[in-house]
Write a protein that holds these residues in place. Sequence first.
Motif, PDB file in Angstrom:
ATOM      1  N   GLU A  42      -9.528  85.832 -28.499  1.00 21.24           N
ATOM      2  CA  GLU A  42      -9.152  84.512 -29.006  1.00 21.24           C
ATOM      3  C   GLU A  42     -10.270  83.501 -28.785  1.00 21.24           C
ATOM      4  OE1 GLU A  42      -5.569  82.581 -27.491  1.00 21.24           O
ATOM      5  OE2 GLU A  42      -4.407  84.020 -28.674  1.00 21.24           O
ATOM      6  N   ASN A  43     -10.915  83.578 -27.614  1.00 19.97           N
ATOM      7  CA  ASN A  43     -11.987  82.632 -27.264  1.00 19.97           C
ATOM      8  C   ASN A  43     -13.319  82.972 -27.929  1.00 19.97           C
ATOM      9  OD1 ASN A  43     -10.036  81.657 -25.580  1.00 19.97           O
ATOM     10  ND2 ASN A  43     -10.934  82.457 -23.707  1.00 19.97           N
ATOM     11  N   ARG A  44     -13.336  84.079 -28.675  1.00 18.20           N
ATOM     12  CA  ARG A  44     -14.568  84.567 -29.340  1.00 18.20           C
ATOM     13  C   ARG A  44     -15.676  84.826 -28.314  1.00 18.20           C
ATOM     14  NH1 ARG A  44     -13.475  85.835 -33.881  1.00 18.20           N
ATOM     15  NH2 ARG A  44     -15.593  86.046 -34.584  1.00 18.20           N
ATOM     16  N   ASN A  45     -15.292  85.280 -27.122  1.00 17.59           N
ATOM     17  CA  ASN A  45     -16.245  85.569 -26.056  1.00 17.59           C
ATOM     18  C   ASN A  45     -16.340  87.088 -25.885  1.00 17.59           C
ATOM     19  OD1 ASN A  45     -17.969  85.327 -23.906  1.00 17.59           O
ATOM     20  ND2 ASN A  45     -16.369  84.831 -22.416  1.00 17.59           N
ATOM     21  N   PHE A  46     -16.836  87.775 -26.941  1.00 14.89           N
ATOM     22  CA  PHE A  46     -16.929  89.232 -26.898  1.00 14.89           C
ATOM     23  C   PHE A  46     -18.197  89.681 -27.611  1.00 14.89           C
ATOM     24  CE2 PHE A  46     -14.299  88.030 -30.535  1.00 14.89           C
ATOM     25  CZ  PHE A  46     -14.932  88.678 -31.586  1.00 14.89           C
ATOM     26  N   THR A  47     -18.505  90.965 -27.459  1.00  6.02           N
ATOM     27  CA  THR A  47     -19.752  91.496 -28.022  1.00  6.02           C
ATOM     28  C   THR A  47     -19.497  92.588 -29.053  1.00  6.02           C
ATOM     29  OG1 THR A  47     -19.902  93.064 -26.184  1.00  6.02           O
ATOM     30  CG2 THR A  47     -21.097  90.979 -25.937  1.00  6.02           C
ATOM     31  N   GLN A  57     -16.280  96.201 -35.916  1.00  6.87           N
ATOM     32  CA  GLN A  57     -15.293  96.533 -34.895  1.00  6.87           C
ATOM     33  C   GLN A  57     -14.226  95.445 -34.771  1.00  6.87           C
ATOM     34  OE1 GLN A  57     -18.137  97.023 -31.649  1.00  6.87           O
ATOM     35  NE2 GLN A  57     -17.624  99.199 -31.549  1.00  6.87           N
ATOM     36  N   THR A  58     -13.110  95.820 -34.172  1.00  8.97           N
ATOM     37  CA  THR A  58     -12.027  94.883 -33.895  1.00  8.97           C
ATOM     38  C   THR A  58     -11.973  94.648 -32.390  1.00  8.97           C
ATOM     39  OG1 THR A  58     -10.762  95.769 -35.748  1.00  8.97           O
ATOM     40  CG2 THR A  58      -9.541  94.489 -34.120  1.00  8.97           C
ATOM     41  N   CYS A  59     -11.878  93.388 -31.998  1.00 11.74           N
ATOM     42  CA  CYS A  59     -11.742  93.044 -30.583  1.00 11.74           C
ATOM     43  C   CYS A  59     -10.272  93.184 -30.206  1.00 11.74           C
ATOM     44  CB  CYS A  59     -12.214  91.607 -30.343  1.00 11.74           C
ATOM     45  SG  CYS A  59     -12.070  91.078 -28.615  1.00 11.74           S
ATOM     46  N   PHE A  60     -10.024  93.880 -29.086  1.00 13.96           N
ATOM     47  CA  PHE A  60      -8.657  94.094 -28.607  1.00 13.96           C
ATOM     48  C   PHE A  60      -8.586  93.655 -27.156  1.00 13.96           C
ATOM     49  CE2 PHE A  60      -5.252  96.890 -26.886  1.00 13.96           C
ATOM     50  CZ  PHE A  60      -4.219  96.421 -27.668  1.00 13.96           C
ATOM     51  N   ASN A  61      -7.789  92.616 -26.900  1.00 15.32           N
ATOM     52  CA  ASN A  61      -7.678  92.076 -25.543  1.00 15.32           C
ATOM     53  C   ASN A  61      -6.824  93.001 -24.682  1.00 15.32           C
ATOM     54  OD1 ASN A  61      -8.115  89.820 -23.623  1.00 15.32           O
ATOM     55  ND2 ASN A  61      -5.893  89.732 -23.684  1.00 15.32           N
ATOM     56  N   ILE A  62      -7.299  93.269 -23.467  1.00 16.45           N
ATOM     57  CA  ILE A  62      -6.522  93.988 -22.469  1.00 16.45           C
ATOM     58  C   ILE A  62      -6.603  93.183 -21.178  1.00 16.45           C
ATOM     59  CG2 ILE A  62      -6.736  96.297 -23.472  1.00 16.45           C
ATOM     60  CD1 ILE A  62      -8.982  96.886 -21.584  1.00 16.45           C
ATOM     61  N   PRO A  63      -5.657  93.354 -20.257  1.00 16.61           N
ATOM     62  CA  PRO A  63      -5.666  92.527 -19.044  1.00 16.61           C
ATOM     63  C   PRO A  63      -6.992  92.594 -18.286  1.00 16.61           C
ATOM     64  CG  PRO A  63      -3.592  93.702 -19.230  1.00 16.61           C
ATOM     65  CD  PRO A  63      -4.472  94.227 -20.313  1.00 16.61           C
ATOM     66  N   GLY A  64      -7.616  91.429 -18.132  1.00 18.35           N
ATOM     67  CA  GLY A  64      -8.860  91.320 -17.378  1.00 18.35           C
ATOM     68  C   GLY A  64     -10.116  91.585 -18.162  1.00 18.35           C
ATOM     69  N   GLU A  65     -10.008  92.116 -19.370  1.00 16.24           N
ATOM     70  CA  GLU A  65     -11.196  92.414 -20.173  1.00 16.24           C
ATOM     71  C   GLU A  65     -10.803  92.585 -21.637  1.00 16.24           C
ATOM     72  OE1 GLU A  65     -12.916  96.291 -19.224  1.00 16.24           O
ATOM     73  OE2 GLU A  65     -11.104  96.787 -18.123  1.00 16.24           O
ATOM     74  N   TYR A  66     -11.651  93.262 -22.397  1.00 18.07           N
ATOM     75  CA  TYR A  66     -11.370  93.541 -23.804  1.00 18.07           C
ATOM     76  C   TYR A  66     -12.047  94.851 -24.182  1.00 18.07           C
ATOM     77  CZ  TYR A  66     -16.154  92.102 -24.796  1.00 18.07           C
ATOM     78  OH  TYR A  66     -17.520  92.025 -24.807  1.00 18.07           O
ATOM     79  N   LYS A  67     -11.649  95.396 -25.316  1.00 14.05           N
ATOM     80  CA  LYS A  67     -12.291  96.605 -25.840  1.00 14.05           C
ATOM     81  C   LYS A  67     -12.663  96.358 -27.292  1.00 14.05           C
ATOM     82  CE  LYS A  67     -10.239 100.287 -23.084  1.00 14.05           C
ATOM     83  NZ  LYS A  67     -11.309 100.921 -22.419  1.00 14.05           N
ATOM     84  N   CYS A  68     -13.747  96.986 -27.696  1.00 16.06           N
ATOM     85  CA  CYS A  68     -14.162  96.947 -29.096  1.00 16.06           C
ATOM     86  C   CYS A  68     -13.683  98.235 -29.754  1.00 16.06           C
ATOM     87  CB  CYS A  68     -15.675  96.823 -29.203  1.00 16.06           C
ATOM     88  SG  CYS A  68     -16.318  95.278 -28.525  1.00 16.06           S
TER      89      CYS A  68
END
Length: 190
Positions: free
Chosen positions: A88-93, A98-109
């Motif tokens: 949501e915060n667009r703070n990913f790489t 790829q699709t960003c998928f939020n998981i508790p404490g981090e995220y996965k591409c």
Amino acid sequence: IDVNECTSENPCTQTCVNTYGSFLCRCEPGYELEADGVNCSDMDECSFSEFLCQHECVNGPGSYYCICPSGYNLLDDSRSCQDINECENRNFTCTSQQTCFNIPGEYKCLDPVRCEDPYIQINENRCMCPAENIGCRDQPFTILYRVMDMVSGRSVPSDIFQMQATTRYPGAYYIFQIKSGNEGREFYMR
């Protein structure tokens, strides 16, 4: 005449209270009076209860504070932690494919869905096996890919998702099974 020990020599390390013929020492909040009745030592609030902080309690001089693990923010109550949604915060790489998928404490591409032959891709998460293709005769008509998070700490057993067969295709039969990923037998179907 009473001597005010607090003004003459102040024997206390923190607060001195004069009494008739003597004095009392008091400590600031977060400190406790030692057995000598004069010195104050830090009170370890974290040792009183494991419920002061949701994650970790850190004792400090006369106080304590809470900290959260990486990937979480401390809420306004100064004790609860909330997951940071990097997607949501667009703070990913993740790459643009790829699709960003939020998981508790981090995220996965997550890589895009790739349909294997004889399937063809209909949209971003659905593959279809065309009926006219002979290789599709004993294959499922469509394969639908869904990603969902499962929050830890939920009461078990509980339903995670529901699938339903359709009567849209006369003569079709349906087989529901867990194909892979259940080596530890954590999941079951009913």
